[in-house]
Design an enzyme around this catalytic site. Structure first.
Site, PDB file in Angstrom:
ATOM      1  N   ASP A   8     169.932  25.735  73.658  1.00  0.00           N
ATOM      2  CA  ASP A   8     169.171  26.355  74.744  1.00  0.00           C
ATOM      3  C   ASP A   8     170.076  27.142  75.682  1.00  0.00           C
ATOM      4  O   ASP A   8     170.416  26.693  76.781  1.00  0.00           O
ATOM      5  CB  ASP A   8     168.403  25.283  75.519  1.00  0.00           C
ATOM      6  CG  ASP A   8     167.344  24.619  74.656  1.00  0.00           C
ATOM      7  OD1 ASP A   8     166.994  25.190  73.602  1.00  0.00           O
ATOM      8  OD2 ASP A   8     166.866  23.535  75.024  1.00  0.00           O
ATOM      9  N   ASP A  13     164.040  20.204  65.400  1.00  0.00           N
ATOM     10  CA  ASP A  13     164.600  20.315  66.741  1.00  0.00           C
ATOM     11  C   ASP A  13     164.603  18.925  67.387  1.00  0.00           C
ATOM     12  O   ASP A  13     164.057  17.967  66.842  1.00  0.00           O
ATOM     13  CB  ASP A  13     163.733  21.298  67.546  1.00  0.00           C
ATOM     14  CG  ASP A  13     164.399  21.768  68.831  1.00  0.00           C
ATOM     15  OD1 ASP A  13     165.558  21.395  69.086  1.00  0.00           O
ATOM     16  OD2 ASP A  13     163.747  22.512  69.575  1.00  0.00           O
TER      17      ASP A  13
END
Length: 920
Positions: A592, A505
């Site tokens: 997100d 990530d």
């Protein structure tokens, strides 16, 4: 809200407190090169081909290109460039234009291509009257006009298919020696520019490149992910261009051309007549303008003209901050052709481990080993299948990667073993930012050995991310990639086994206190040493490589995961940053998102666009990362996620827990049903990904890929196909009792069968499908056969030898075909012929199960439990199974209400070919 901690507060503030703060991200006007190039509207190109220098050898044409002073009558050569045109297989051409003798080497993107492109033949047809004509072995021609320079690519019918520099917007800004006082005092200074409190020193000066591309006769263009607008790209003249620059955009906004996590500069143009495309091979910040002349009255900032919507053409312009002009042209001529052409260059996703196609349960964060055990046990207690549990950053020892929190996770090997015992895996996160803490082995090693990215002054770059003060590994240095890969070895990462996989990530890279929440462009990366090159020529700047950074990160991760078990087991990796070629290493997700209907809806076009750009293994955070999804939204998201390639539920640390059993029993039952639908099709998914590894076609497909002449499909992006067999129309609207569904294949007698009822529907375009909270519209195409496994267990591994049900959906000719791939699901033994790839063919005379590769075999214990034949008009009277020397009479049941014939318990082994013979 409980205290988040200093760094989370910083991150939220930078991101605009759970909403995008556009002030944190540049517009084209604030990006010096975009502002400079977009305003450039020359009437005539300044570039000219020197006809005397044209040479054709093998598959390559080379020539000299000059820039000329267009304001004088005399032809004064200002700069010299080297042009290279290469003919590649499958009707692909490559055009490269670089300075003939640059002040410093210009960066050429290194990792996007899957090896050297395969050459085709190229012959010189003519060189006369100021035009050079060449042709490849297939008969495609390229016409290069000398003055002004333009390149016309003709299809096999001799029609213009793609035009380069037709609008005279080719630009290669030459590198120049810095002159006294050249720093500049505005945002687009030649040697520096500012954004908010950040200064970019631009030590090499301006070095941007630009090229316009025209697609004559095109109706629409697609691609250039990752963005949140429609799959069909819209004209940009009234607003911002599309931006390709990998960024950590916290809770990104919808219907936007803003840059987010991925940047894949491939564009496709389509009409009923042809499909073409271009791949802009450049890893620097890139802006793309689009003008579709058929959209109505548009004032083109690209070509400075007004059209009345009569001209059928789409123009695009690629503008990058650095690099060379390096563009691949795909001449198609159908969607399948151009998608294959792109993956032939950038690679395909390898066959993934089978578990990765099942369901993943994640959260930021599961608190400790007891929490992990409880979650796993609750899946079993509520009879809900799951293959993978995930751990976010809190599992580490204070954000130090390749470590465990000794209090919360004191016995990771035991935890992993407990998951493995019930057929489950663990995924843990590893980010590229490294905590700057004395005594932390990774930081100490990186400091001592010079493994970190440097700042503009050649010192170790320091930024801020989750651990606080952080530095970033420079994966462009082969020593660093090797060292990093070695961290994944079992002995270097205690607590991991072959059943632990990884998530990279924040690898855009994300820097909380950096410009646009990323790394400054004038940071320095490793460059292989070359004789006589020092100073600015001895390193690459981050501006050159930015969109590739995450690709180098996951490449090293994959190598480490391969090496840890001597190349025996297939790794699973998830990445947020994406670039061309990412599919060779990792799956992606859409970042997100939030628990809102709009984010559920946009997951469909986002993943279709990714798949068309080579990355089929795509999904979204089911339920939304931020906020809390109420029951209806959660149900619809699970139903949609069950039919998207990557299926993971994930949520923010501050959100209410939302494992499936925490909802009301009625909702839990609906979520269970969605998950069981996924698991019943696990072998179908696995077969689709195997076939992708062979042909490079998307797993998740736009409708026009299979129906390229049906114009109604060209703009549909809330429906999609899985392979060529299933059509999915997720319910992405709240409170609806019906949805509009488009069934393609009008005029061709196509049939589509509702997978819940086997009710056939003729392909007549749109119709209204009634839905309730349990219904998601899914249809199987007539003429196809789909393998299913109806005995859903706690994990896919436990279903490996379970029996199959084949669902046969007949077409108008009473025929159908399908395929099935079987191997051990986790090793590379399939490369040694230890697999089964079979075709299943139905004709009125019977069903044949045959191996495509007769030299391959796999000792599966699975067998055929049931065959469901939908749409049968004249059922046979008897059926018998023929397998080897054995013949067995079979029982059949006819359901007259929906014309379904069920062949009961054929008992055929999947390990060897067989036939079922019908008699009437």
């Amino acid at each position: 809200m409980k205290t988040l901690g200093l760094l989370l507060v910083i991150a939220l503030a930078l991101a605009g407190s759970l909403a995008v703060d556009r002030n944190n991200f540049k517009t084209c006007e604030q990006s010096g090169f975009c502002k400079r190039l977009r305003a450039l509207k020359p009437e005539k190109s300044q570039y000219s081909l020197n006809l005397d220098t044209v040479i054709v050898h093998g598959n390559v044409l080379t020539a000299e290109v000059n820039t000329v002073d267009t304001e004088t009558e005399k032809r004064i050569v200002l700069w010299n460039y080297a042009l290279k045109l290469s003919a590649l297989v499958d009707g692909t051409f490559r055009v490269e234009l670089d300075e003939a003798d640059p002040l410093y080497p210009r960066y050429r993107t290194m990792l996007a291509l899957d090896g050297e492109p395969k050459a085709d033949g190229l012959k010189l047809v003519s060189n006369e009257k100021g035009v050079v004509t060449v042709a490849n072995s297939q008969g495609h021609k390229v016409l290069i006009t000398a003055e002004p320079l333009r390149l016309e690519f003709l299809d096999l019918d001799g029609q213009l298919a793609v035009l380069l520099n037709g609008n005279s917007q080719l630009v290669v800004e030459p590198l120049k020696v810095k002159e006294e006082g050249e720093e500049g005092d505005d945002n687009e200074g030649a040697r520096g520019e500012n954004f908010k409190s950040h200064h970019d020193s631009k030590p090499r000066g301006n070095e941007a490149v630009s090229l316009d591309v025209s697609f004559p006769e095109a109706d629409h263009v697609y691609g250039i992910p990752e963005h949140t607008d429609k799959f069909s790209l819209r004209t940009t003249t009234a607003g911002e261009p599309y931006r390709l620059y990998n960024l950590d955009v916290f809770e990104y906004e919808l219907d936007s051309r803003m840059a987010i996590y991925g940047a894949i500069p491939v564009m496709y143009a389509h009409s009923a007549k042809r499909t073409t495309g271009v791949f802009w091979h450049n890893s620097a910040e890139t802006w793309v303008d689009v003008v579709n002349h058929a959209e109505g009255n548009v004032v083109s900032s690209l070509v400075n003209l007004v059209t009345g919507g009569q001209k059928k053409q789409v123009d695009a312009r690629f503008m990058s901050e650095s690099g060379i002009v390096d563009v691949f042209v795909f001449l198609g001529s159908r969607p399948k052709d151009v998608f294959r052409q792109f993956t032939r260059l950038t690679g395909v996703a390898p066959v993934p481990p089978k578990f990765s196609l099942a369901y993943h349960q994640s959260r930021w964060n599961y608190n400790d080993e007891n929490d992990v055990r409880s979650v796993s046990e609750n899946f079993d207690a509520h009879d809900i299948p799951a293959d993978v549990l995930w751990l976010d950053i809190e599992y580490t020892d204070r954000k130090k990667y390749f470590t465990w929190d000794a209090e919360k996770f004191p016995n990771p090997l035991e935890m992993v073993a407990n998951l493995s015992a019930v057929g489950r895996k663990l995924v843990v996160i590893i980010d590229p930012h490294i905590k700057r803490e004395a005594g932390y082995f990774l930081h100490e090693d990186a400091t001592d050995n010079g493994y970190y990215v440097q700042d503009k002054d050649g010192k170790v770059y320091e930024g801020w991310c989750w651990p606080g003060s952080s530095s970033y590994l420079d994966f462009f240095d082969p020593r660093v990639s090797k060292y990093y890969a070695e961290r994944y070895l079992f002995e270097n990462f205690p607590g991991t086994t072959k059943d632990v996989h990884h998530w990279n990530d924040m690898n855009e890279p994300s820097v909380f206190n950096g410009p646009e929440i990323t790394m400054p462009k004038d940071c320095r990366h490793y460059k292989p040493p070359q004789d006589g090159h020092d100073g600015l020529a001895s390193f690459w700047e981050h501006r050159h490589v930015h969109n590739e950074y995450g690709l180098w990160n996951i490449r090293a991760t994959q190598q480490g995961m391969l090496d840890r078990a001597s190349g025996q087991y297939r790794p699973f990796i998830l990445t947020r940053s994406a670039f061309a070629g990412t599919q060779r290493y990792a799956a992606v997700w859409t970042g997100d998102n939030a628990a809102e209907w709009g984010f559920l809806a946009v997951s469909v076009p986002m993943c279709i666009s990714m798949a068309a750009a080579g990355i089929s293994f795509c999904g979204s955070d089911v339920g939304g990362f931020f906020k809390y999804p109420e029951a209806e939204l959660m149900t619809r998201w699970y139903q949609a996620g069950a039919y998207q390639p990557f299926f993971r539920a994930h949520s923010h640390i501050e959100t209410k827990r939302r494992e499936p059993w925490l909802y009301e029993p009625a909702t839990t039952a609906l979520l269970r049903d969605a998950l069981r639908r996924r698991y019943a099709l696990i072998d179908y998914w696995y077969t689709l990904f195997y076939e992708h590894s062979l042909d490079g076609l998307p797993v998740m497909r736009p409708l026009f890929q299979e129906f390229p002449e049906e114009e109604d499909t060209f703009t549909i992006d809330d429906h999609y196909l899985l392979g060529e067999e299933l059509l999915i129309r997720p319910v992405v609207e709240p409170g609806v009792s019906s949805v509009r569904v488009y069934l393609p294949g009008k005029g061709a007698g196509a049939l589509w069968y509702d997978v819940d009822s086997y009710q056939p529907h003729a392909a007549n375009g749109y119709f209204t499908q009634d839905v309730n909270i349990a219904k998601i519209p899914v249809y199987q195409r007539g003429g196809t056969i789909i393998p299913r496994k109806e005995r859903v267990r706690r994990s896919s591994a436990l279903m490996a030898n379970d029996p199959y049900t084949f669902v046969v959906a007949l077409d108008a000719d009473n025929k159908a075909h399908g395929s099935l791939y079987i191997d051990d699901g986790e090793t590379y033994d399939h490369k040694n012929n230890k697999y089964i790839y079979a075709h299943i063919d139905y004709e009125p005379s019977g069903i044949t199960y045959s191996f495509v590769n007769e030299n391959a075999s796999y000792p599966t214990r699975s067998w055929v439990e049931r065959i469901v034949i939908a749409g049968i008009q004249a059922p046979p009277k008897t059926a018998k199974l023929v397998q080897g020397d054995k013949q067995t009479a079979l029982q059949m049941t006819l359901h007259k209400g929906n014309d379904v014939l069920v062949v009961r318990k054929p008992g055929a082994s999947m390990a060897q070919p067989w036939k079922i013979v019908f008699s009437y």
